[in-house]
Each structure stands twice: as C-alpha cells, then as structure tokens.
Design an enzyme around this catalytic site. Structure first.
Site, short mmCIF file in Angstrom:
data_model
loop_
_atom_site.label_atom_id
_atom_site.label_comp_id
_atom_site.label_asym_id
_atom_site.label_seq_id
_atom_site.Cartn_x
_atom_site.Cartn_y
_atom_site.Cartn_z
N ASP A 87 -0.30 3.62 -2.42
CA ASP A 87 -0.65 3.04 -1.14
C ASP A 87 -1.86 2.12 -1.37
O ASP A 87 -2.98 2.58 -1.43
CB ASP A 87 -0.99 4.15 -0.15
CG ASP A 87 -1.44 3.66 1.20
OD1 ASP A 87 -1.29 2.45 1.48
OD2 ASP A 87 -1.95 4.48 1.98
N GLU A 118 -7.37 -2.96 4.24
CA GLU A 118 -6.45 -2.44 5.25
C GLU A 118 -6.93 -1.08 5.76
O GLU A 118 -6.81 -0.78 6.95
CB GLU A 118 -5.04 -2.31 4.63
CG GLU A 118 -3.96 -1.90 5.61
CD GLU A 118 -3.63 -0.41 5.57
OE1 GLU A 118 -2.78 0.02 6.36
OE2 GLU A 118 -4.24 0.31 4.77
N GLU A 119 -7.49 -0.27 4.87
CA GLU A 119 -7.87 1.09 5.23
C GLU A 119 -9.10 1.14 6.14
O GLU A 119 -9.40 2.20 6.70
CB GLU A 119 -8.15 1.91 3.97
CG GLU A 119 -6.93 2.18 3.11
CD GLU A 119 -5.95 3.13 3.78
OE1 GLU A 119 -6.32 3.76 4.80
OE2 GLU A 119 -4.81 3.24 3.30
N HIS A 229 -2.99 9.14 0.26
CA HIS A 229 -4.46 9.21 0.19
C HIS A 229 -4.92 10.36 -0.70
O HIS A 229 -5.87 11.07 -0.38
CB HIS A 229 -5.07 9.35 1.59
CG HIS A 229 -4.85 8.14 2.44
ND1 HIS A 229 -5.51 7.93 3.63
CD2 HIS A 229 -4.04 7.06 2.29
CE1 HIS A 229 -5.12 6.78 4.16
NE2 HIS A 229 -4.22 6.24 3.35
#
Length: 266
Positions: A87, A118-119, A229
């Site tokens: 990811d 993005e996170e 994650h």
C-alpha cells in the site's frame, strides 16, 4: 540515552509496532514499550497507544523519518507475496505496467501520476488533480482483504486471488455509477475476475480527486491485500495482472460517446 520518541505519520497501528525494527537514512532502531514485567494488571489490559512507544537505537536526529525494516518473500504459494508498503507500491506497479502496454492509438489522453502523502490527507492527489484538470479519475490502490479468521463468523467482502476490487463507495467518496458500470461491463466482456468493494472506513486519493475544481467522475481499482499498514502485507500477483488487464482494456475501449454515456440517466 539512545532513545527516540516517534510521531505517527499516516495510519500505523501502534499495537503491531513493538519489537519491530525500523530504519532511516542514517539510523536504525527497535520500536518498543515499557517492559510488561513492570506493568500492573490494569496497565497490561490497556491497548497500546502511539504515545506509549519509544525507539531504542542510535544515530537519531530530530526530524528523522523511519520506516519498517522488513523484506519481501513468497508465502508458500509463489503467487502470494508478503512484505511492507504494498500500500501503495502495488498501485504504482500496476500503473507502470499499464503505461507500458497501452496502445498508441488511444482516443483519449492518459496521465499517470504517482502521488505523495495520501496517508496524511491525499495531498499530492489534490495538487495533481487541480493541475491536470482531468475529465475522469481512476485510482490504483490496494483493497482491504478481509478473508481472514475473525472473532465472529462473517462473509468476506474482498478475497485474495479473486481479481481486482472495483470500489462502489468508501468513507471519502461514492464512485461515479456510470464509471463503475463501465468497469464492470469491461470485466465481464473480457472475462476478467473481479470483485466489488464497499469500505465503511478509510479512503483513497479518489476522495480528493472527485471534488477537484468542478468535480471529476472517479473510481478506484484495488488490489486485494491482507494486513494493511503493517510490515507483512500480503497480496496475490494474479490480482495485479488482472488489474492491469482490466484497466488497460477499459482505457483502450473508452471513447467520447461511452464517456458521455456515463452521465445519461434512464
């Protein structure tokens, strides 16, 4: 004293971090918490929080960024890979492969963007969407594979090895129905295994892209991935290959009349 105290960047689960090795450009360390032998019964029952963590290591400087120090391997089946940061390395890998396979005779212009941050707010996607001002947004991501044992019986929404997941909605966006139907139609016509994803929590870059300027019809193609994650994310290479086939076929088959049909109501 050789200890550093971390600040979270993105959606790390602090409960999986203790005892994990971390590395930076010039430093290395181990994430840990206070020894269990020094905690009382009530403290042992509490979930680990980010502020409970410290890093035991050397050569740290204030502001250093650390990542999980783990490697990639196959998980018994040669199609199953386990490693960190799929990811969203998986999405970038699919993007690179698509750009290499697309026909030179497309009726549309295609822009491939590997975004940042993005996170922490899909910031790179917001900037890119504003600059490019696209007519359509298609995000290549991972999809939460929930085909694992749970405390209670459940029916998995997304499974490994069953093809890419087309997002219907998540917490940040409702996919454009016309685009969703088009992707499903392409998958069925090409006999590409696929799944539909509904995610109650979390979002992707599409959450920022679809509200850029006057709005951008958007959707997400996700690679089913377990244990997101974490340093041991798991995916199936066949799902990546099918995602490449699906998106390539969709882009090569997209014409102006088909695009305009997205907005026609029955």
């Amino acid at each position: 004293d050789g200890f550093a105290f971390p600040s979270n960047v993105g959606g790390w689960n602090p409960q999986i971090l203790p005892s994990n090795p971390l590395r930076g450009n010039k430093c290395w360390g181990i994430a840990s918490i206070s020894p269990l032998g020094l905690l009382d019964k009530e403290e042992k029952k509490k979930a680990i929080k980010s502020e409970d963590l410290f890093i035991d290591g050397d050569n740290f400087s204030s502001g250093d960024f650390l990542v999980q120090d783990s490697s990639t391997a196959t998980l018994g089946n040669p199609n199953l890979l386990v490693g960190k940061s799929f990811d969203d390395r998986a999405g970038v890998a699919v993007l690179i492969k698509i750009l290499g396979e697309l026909s030179d005779d497309l009726e549309i212009d295609v822009y491939g963007v590997a975004t940042v941050q993005e996170e922490v707010g899909a910031r790179g996607a917001g900037v890119a969407a504003y600059k490019l001002d696209p007519d359509l947004g298609l995000v290549l991501e991972v999809a939460l594979a929930d085909d694992v044992p749970m405390n209670e019986p459940h029916t998995p929404v997304v499974r490994l090895g069953k093809g890419p997941a087309i997002t219907v909605k998540d917490a940040s966006m409702i996919s454009h129905p016309g685009l969703t139907d088009f992707l499903i139609k392409v998958a069925k016509e090409r006999e590409i295994p696929h799944q539909l994803e509904i995610l109650e929590r979390g979002g992707t870059d599409a959450g920022r892209i679809h509200i850029s300027r006057e709005g951008v019809p958007s959707s997400v193609i996700g690679i089913p991935t377990r244990y997101l994650h974490s340093p041991v994310e798991v995916l199936d290479l066949r799902d990546l290959e099918r995602a490449v086939e699906l998106v390539t076929s969709a882009l090569e088959g997209l014409t102006k009349p088909k695009f305009e049909a997205f907005f026609q109501t029955s």
